[in-house]
Design an enzyme around this catalytic site. Structure first.
Site, mmCIF file in Angstrom:
data_model
loop_
_atom_site.group_PDB
_atom_site.id
_atom_site.type_symbol
_atom_site.label_atom_id
_atom_site.label_comp_id
_atom_site.label_asym_id
_atom_site.label_seq_id
_atom_site.Cartn_x
_atom_site.Cartn_y
_atom_site.Cartn_z
ATOM 1 N N LYS A 1 0.851 -1.197 0.000
ATOM 2 C CA LYS A 1 0.000 0.000 0.000
ATOM 3 C C LYS A 1 0.885 1.246 0.000
ATOM 4 O O LYS A 1 1.714 1.425 0.904
ATOM 5 C CB LYS A 1 -0.852 0.034 1.275
ATOM 6 C CG LYS A 1 -2.246 -0.509 1.105
ATOM 7 C CD LYS A 1 -2.985 -0.312 2.405
ATOM 8 C CE LYS A 1 -4.451 -0.537 2.277
ATOM 9 N NZ LYS A 1 -5.126 -0.403 3.571
HETATM 10 C C1 E4P Z 1 -8.634 0.316 3.652
HETATM 11 O O1 E4P Z 1 -7.824 -0.319 2.995
HETATM 12 C C2 E4P Z 1 -8.273 0.923 4.937
HETATM 13 O O2 E4P Z 1 -7.484 -0.012 5.651
HETATM 14 C C3 E4P Z 1 -9.421 1.250 5.849
HETATM 15 O O3 E4P Z 1 -10.637 0.832 5.295
HETATM 16 C C4 E4P Z 1 -9.417 2.649 6.348
HETATM 17 O O4 E4P Z 1 -10.556 2.843 7.125
HETATM 18 P P1 E4P Z 1 -10.715 3.997 8.200
HETATM 19 O O5 E4P Z 1 -11.186 5.217 7.507
HETATM 20 O O6 E4P Z 1 -11.747 3.443 9.139
HETATM 21 O O7 E4P Z 1 -9.377 4.180 8.865
#
Ligand code: E4P
Length: 233
Positions: free
Chosen positions: A85
């Site tokens: 990522k």
């Molecule tokens: C997605 O890949 C992220 O890990 C995640 O959904 C982020 O979510 P949040 O906005 O609850 O931190």
């Protein structure tokens, strides 16, 4: 459409994989911290082994492009199904597109993450990201229509024949799952507690309970208990 689990909780990942409805896993540094994955390498390797050959996203934690590249290359060596990522821009607004491009050119799959706008999706696709993560909950938190963004992004990728897949994350409510799926997302990544809520229904429980009870009643009528015959000596 694919479903990923947005978690580093090994028990939950095993559980939902066991139901046969999960295709991959996403994590981020906050999720790893929350789920006790303090040793990122150990937890990422463990999850990658469990979910193999499905993808597991692991996020870099630097604003420096050279460090991002080094971390990404290290993560990718941990298991063949690790996807790295890379945030679309860093915390100061510096684009990470060149990092995305270089990693993909080297055969390392990138999940370009923390996307909140259509422009970010377009540029991520141009940079060659395998996945582009739209944070629907955070988009909605700012008063914008996440479903519209998802629909426009998927349509644009299809129209111009880009291979990038949209992952919708940042789920806040069960209705977000339905909205994202109906907006055409390629992948939705779901925290385990929302998987449970998505599946459960109080009236399904009541209906099944009623059927079980009536089946027992019917069987009792069909096969009344036979009186014992005394055995005489
Ligand atoms: C997605 O890949 C992220 O890990 C995640 O959904 C982020 O979510 P949040 O906005 O609850 O931190």
């Amino acid at each position: 459409m694919e479903i990923f689990i947005d978690s580093a909780n090994v028990d939950e990942i095993r559980r939902w994989l066991g139901y046969g409805v999960v295709d991959g896993v996403t994590t981020n540094p906050s999720i790893l911290l929350k789920d006790g994955g303090y040793d990122i390498e150990a937890r990422a390797r463990e999850i990658a082994g469990i979910v193999s050959p499905g993808p597991v996203s692991v996020e870099v934690y630097s604003n420096d492009h050279q460090e991002m590249l080094e971390q990404a290359r290290t993560f990718a060596r941990w298991a063949p199904n690790i996807v790295v990522k890379i945030p679309v821009i860093d915390e100061y607004g510096e684009p990470s597109l060149a990092v995305v491009k270089e990693l993909e050119a080297d055969g390392i799959k990138v999940n370009m993450t923390a996307c909140m706008s259509f422009g970010q999706v377009v540029l991520g696709a141009k940079a060659g990201a395998t996945y582009i993560s739209i944070f629907a909950g955070r988009v909605a938190d700012e008063g914008h229509d996440a479903s519209k963004l998802i629909r426009q992004s998927v349509d644009w990728l299809t129209e111009w024949n880009y291979a990038s897949k949209i992952i919708v994350g940042s789920v806040r409510e069960v209705i977000n799952l339905q909205d994202a799926v109906l907006a055409g997302t390629h992948v939705i990544t779901i925290p385990p507690q929302f998987m449970t809520k998505w599946l459960d229904h109080q009236f399904t429980r009541a209906t099944v309970g009623q059927f079980n009870e009536d089946a027992r009643k019917a069987l009792a009528i069909a096969e009344p208990e036979q009186p014992r015959t005394e055995v005489r000596a």
